[in-house]
Design an enzyme around this catalytic site. Sequence first.
Site, mmCIF file in Angstrom:
data_model
loop_
_atom_site.group_PDB
_atom_site.id
_atom_site.type_symbol
_atom_site.label_atom_id
_atom_site.label_comp_id
_atom_site.label_asym_id
_atom_site.label_seq_id
_atom_site.Cartn_x
_atom_site.Cartn_y
_atom_site.Cartn_z
ATOM 1 N N GLY A 1 0.730 -1.376 0.127
ATOM 2 C CA GLY A 1 0.039 -0.878 0.159
ATOM 3 C C GLY A 1 0.525 1.697 0.086
ATOM 4 N N ARG B 1 2.821 -1.740 -6.010
ATOM 5 C CA ARG B 1 2.311 -0.116 -6.864
ATOM 6 C C ARG B 1 4.284 0.775 -6.161
ATOM 7 N NH1 ARG B 1 -2.406 2.654 -7.000
ATOM 8 N NH2 ARG B 1 -2.990 1.256 -5.172
ATOM 9 N N TYR C 1 -11.306 4.967 -10.717
ATOM 10 C CA TYR C 1 -11.364 5.337 -8.591
ATOM 11 C C TYR C 1 -10.744 6.857 -9.107
ATOM 12 C CZ TYR C 1 -9.155 1.043 -8.224
ATOM 13 O OH TYR C 1 -9.229 -0.633 -8.664
ATOM 14 N N CYS D 1 -15.370 4.943 -27.263
ATOM 15 C CA CYS D 1 -16.788 5.146 -26.766
ATOM 16 C C CYS D 1 -17.293 5.654 -25.817
ATOM 17 C CB CYS D 1 -17.620 4.520 -27.891
ATOM 18 S SG CYS D 1 -16.718 4.671 -29.661
ATOM 19 N N GLU D 2 -16.926 6.061 -25.544
ATOM 20 C CA GLU D 2 -17.249 6.437 -23.871
ATOM 21 C C GLU D 2 -16.675 7.762 -22.873
ATOM 22 O OE1 GLU D 2 -18.109 3.956 -21.502
ATOM 23 O OE2 GLU D 2 -18.712 4.996 -20.416
ATOM 24 N N TYR E 1 -1.203 -1.594 -11.606
ATOM 25 C CA TYR E 1 -3.031 -1.500 -12.191
ATOM 26 C C TYR E 1 -2.968 -0.633 -13.726
ATOM 27 C CZ TYR E 1 -2.176 -2.920 -7.205
ATOM 28 O OH TYR E 1 -1.678 -3.106 -5.955
#
Length: 501
Positions: A298, A343, A401, A428-429, A458
């Site tokens: 984290g 990460r 997120y 297409c968004e 990620y």
Amino acid sequence: MIALAKETAQDTAQTGINTAAGAALAPEWLPAPGDLNELTPLMWAQDVSRNDDGVVGVDGVSVAELKAQFGTPLFVVSEADFRARARAFKDAFDAAFADICGGVDVYYAGKSFLCTEIARWVDSEGLRLDTCSGGELAVAARAGLAGENLGLHGNNKSAAEINRALDMKLGRIVVDSLDELERVAAIAVSRGERAKVMLRLTPGVHAHTHEFIATAHEDQKFGLSMLADGASVSPAEAAVAAATASEGIELLGLHCHIGSQIFEPEGFALAAERLLTFLAQMQHSYAITLPELDLGGGYGIAYTAVDTPRPPAEIAAAMAAVVRSTCAELGITAPRISIEPGRAIVGSTTFTLYETGTLKTVNVEVDGAADASDGGSPVTAPRRYVSVDGGMSDNARPVLYDADYSAVLASRTSAAAPALSRVVGKHCESGDIVVRDVYLPNDVAAGDLLAVPGTGAYCWALASNYNYVPRPPVVAVRNGAARLIVRGETEDDLLARDLGA
Ligand SMILES: Cc1ncc(COP(=O)(O)O)c(C=O)c1O
């Protein structure tokens, strides 16, 4: 050229007014534009820089060469930087915990980004690998990693995954619930084996970036609660009792993971304190030794210039201090500590290279602003939309997120004035955003290359085929040479599972 962009920054500094086009629409956290050609070191792999022609490159391999050889979009990972970050965690935690428990086992969280090459880098730097599915175990197996150096997570592992873990003689299965404990025990007994198990507990600590909250309850799907909640014992204690009594389970210890993209060490420290206290109680109540404690991952990274990650040595020192003092207060021998960073190892090693295409500027009403000289009519400011040849299929985090990223013009420098820009994908968004707010030179044009740093974790791992867009390749650069470590998908790949004639 670069000097001109610096002048803009100086103007801003001297006047205190951000005069960049669209500045009125910028979020509060976004710093006024400085030198748009600068690569803020914290956001990039250590060997990324601009060459004499102003072109961004990794270890001497320019984005122009990468584009010519591999196309775009492209994930570009610096192998040296990955190895250095992996070693930095291992060395820092080993040093901080040497006198407490003889060092720390660092499990790289494969969910952040995994392929066989990465698994081998992890292994050769002395780290272990944390997996969370049968597929990730398959990658580890193909990479030739020893089962004893692997862990398996997941809140709903299938029988096939549990069997696979036992076949591979995994070092640990992290069990998430009483149901799962029963399942693992039954499978192990049926095989005449004992599964090595850690129990994942919820310590009531939620951490998110600079803040953490300590709560009684954890309202989420993972882990065993440490609260009895009216019952005679908590689910966590019931699991310790059941595991201790089971002939199919060898209980190694306890585990927690309090969240992601965390900058301050206090949340980790509180979780460590709570788990050690519980561990001491369990050792006493059940006359057992729990030799291991995993404090999860984290640790945060810099996605934008305002993110301030702590160096591994600082985090390790803070956590070691708490483990040392808590064990002394409880009068117990410290368990072997492990951690699971993902990460913080891979995130900043990688950038995504895109080619720009369609550009447009829209005038947007500025929230709450009115022009008194024009009868109070709304004030507008320009926002520049810069479309790239990838998008939410190679980076779902902004959509999932609201994650913020940054971007630079990578194929050249520019002295043009800054314009508040939104980097968007080709899907297409309308929510298909790659970088929500960034200042880019206002001469960015179709055919330029943009680089988005911090996309190691990620992004590829969460990639999809939305709109039948093939997932991009991953290229590793080392010693001035680039090589494919994951090839890009082809149209044949996209159609391979479609059984229509
Ligand atoms: C159990 C567990 N360990 C480790 C990690 C890695 O977290 P990060 O990549 O933020 O270090 C995660 C991420 O979700 C996780 O769920």
